[in-house]
Design a protein around this motif. Structure first.
Motif, PDB file in Angstrom:
ATOM      1  N   PRO A   1      -0.080   7.673   1.612  1.00 27.72           N
ATOM      2  CA  PRO A   1       0.359   6.611   2.518  1.00 27.72           C
ATOM      3  C   PRO A   1      -0.674   5.490   2.632  1.00 27.72           C
ATOM      4  CG  PRO A   1       0.574   8.790   3.531  1.00 27.72           C
ATOM      5  CD  PRO A   1      -0.265   8.958   2.313  1.00 27.72           C
ATOM      6  N   LYS A   2      -0.184   4.290   2.783  1.00 29.25           N
ATOM      7  CA  LYS A   2      -1.005   3.116   3.039  1.00 29.25           C
ATOM      8  C   LYS A   2      -0.445   2.435   4.277  1.00 29.25           C
ATOM      9  CE  LYS A   2      -2.597   0.697  -0.361  1.00 29.25           C
ATOM     10  NZ  LYS A   2      -2.705  -0.205  -1.535  1.00 29.25           N
ATOM     11  N   PRO A   3      -1.164   1.478   4.851  1.00 31.02           N
ATOM     12  CA  PRO A   3      -0.639   0.794   6.050  1.00 31.02           C
ATOM     13  C   PRO A   3       0.779   0.252   5.857  1.00 31.02           C
ATOM     14  CG  PRO A   3      -2.925   0.215   5.718  1.00 31.02           C
ATOM     15  CD  PRO A   3      -2.527   1.035   4.527  1.00 31.02           C
ATOM     16  N   LYS A   4       1.062  -0.189   4.631  1.00 33.87           N
ATOM     17  CA  LYS A   4       2.413  -0.644   4.308  1.00 33.87           C
ATOM     18  C   LYS A   4       2.859   0.041   3.019  1.00 33.87           C
ATOM     19  CE  LYS A   4       2.103  -5.210   6.509  1.00 33.87           C
ATOM     20  NZ  LYS A   4       2.239  -6.683   6.294  1.00 33.87           N
ATOM     21  N   GLY A   5       3.659   1.084   3.158  1.00 30.69           N
ATOM     22  CA  GLY A   5       4.176   1.766   1.986  1.00 30.69           C
ATOM     23  C   GLY A   5       3.244   2.832   1.449  1.00 30.69           C
ATOM     24  N   TYR A   6       3.159   2.898   0.108  1.00 30.68           N
ATOM     25  CA  TYR A   6       2.384   3.944  -0.546  1.00 30.68           C
ATOM     26  C   TYR A   6       1.468   3.368  -1.624  1.00 30.68           C
ATOM     27  CZ  TYR A   6       5.675   7.336   1.449  1.00 30.68           C
ATOM     28  OH  TYR A   6       6.428   8.096   2.310  1.00 30.68           O
TER      29      TYR A   6
END
Length: 203
Positions: free
Chosen positions: A151-156
């Motif tokens: 996971p990333k702050p927005k999406g992957y």
């Protein structure tokens, strides 16, 4: 192999010491699960994370390893749509390497796996499968484990985990030629030698 046979194999590989549990603990957990005749015993990442499980892999006398630029392997988690049993050991049914999807991208494969009523393997599950069936990894017939994403702050993260055979080049080094390898490929890239491992379900 029966679940009991698979349990004994994990014990022989040294899983109890790696997980800081006893063989009796493992046997008790296996007694609590059920599975189809072809079920594969999977090691939950909370028992042993994939970065520590990978070195138990072996091929042609070569120890498994994680590529140097995936030091964050343990940050790749099951995607939210997957229901992972909340137990240290569980089973996978109907595991398949996904050879019919060779040269597909993860982006292309994910919806088709779901449409077929199957579930993609996580990287821990892919390693668990190869611990029991190392012959499933063959030259030009390897696989991705797109059930794990970081996971990333927005999406992957655009990287997706995969298991294949080292050619002994680059950072791998010639000593690792033919060793089983945990690496990664981009979410939208295709590879002629990578399918997409999946299962019918988890128990």
């Amino acid at each position: 192999m029966t679940l009991t046979d698979q349990l004994h194999h994990l014990i022989d590989l040294g899983l109890p010491a790696l997980a800081d549990v006893t063989s009796a603990d493992l046997a008790g957990w296996v007694a609590e699960v059920d599975g189809e005749p072809d079920a594969v015993l999977a090691v939950h990442p909370t028992l042993v994370p994939p970065s520590r499980l990978a070195p138990l892999l072996s091929r042609q006398g070569k120890q498994g390893f994680v590529v140097h630029d995936m030091a964050d392997l343990d940050d790749f988690r099951p995607t939210p749509d997957l229901v992972i049993p909340d137990r240290p050991l569980y089973t996978l049914g109907g595991v398949d390497r996904g050879d019919d999807m060779l040269n597909w991208s993860p982006e292309e494969a994910a919806p088709v796996i779901a449409q077929r009523g199957r579930t993609p393997l996580t990287i821990s599950e892919g390693i668990s499968w190869l611990l029991q069936q190392p012959e499933a990894l063959e030259p030009n017939r390897c696989f991705m484990c797109i059930g794990s994403r970081k996971p990333k702050p927005k999406g992957y993260d655009a990287r997706t985990p995969a298991l294949w055979i080292s050619g002994g080049t680059g950072h791998d080094g010639p000593a690792r030629r033919n060793a089983p390898k945990v690496g990664w490929c981009w979410w939208r890239n295709r590879h002629t030698w990578l399918g997409f491992a999946s299962a019918t379900g988890r128990r």
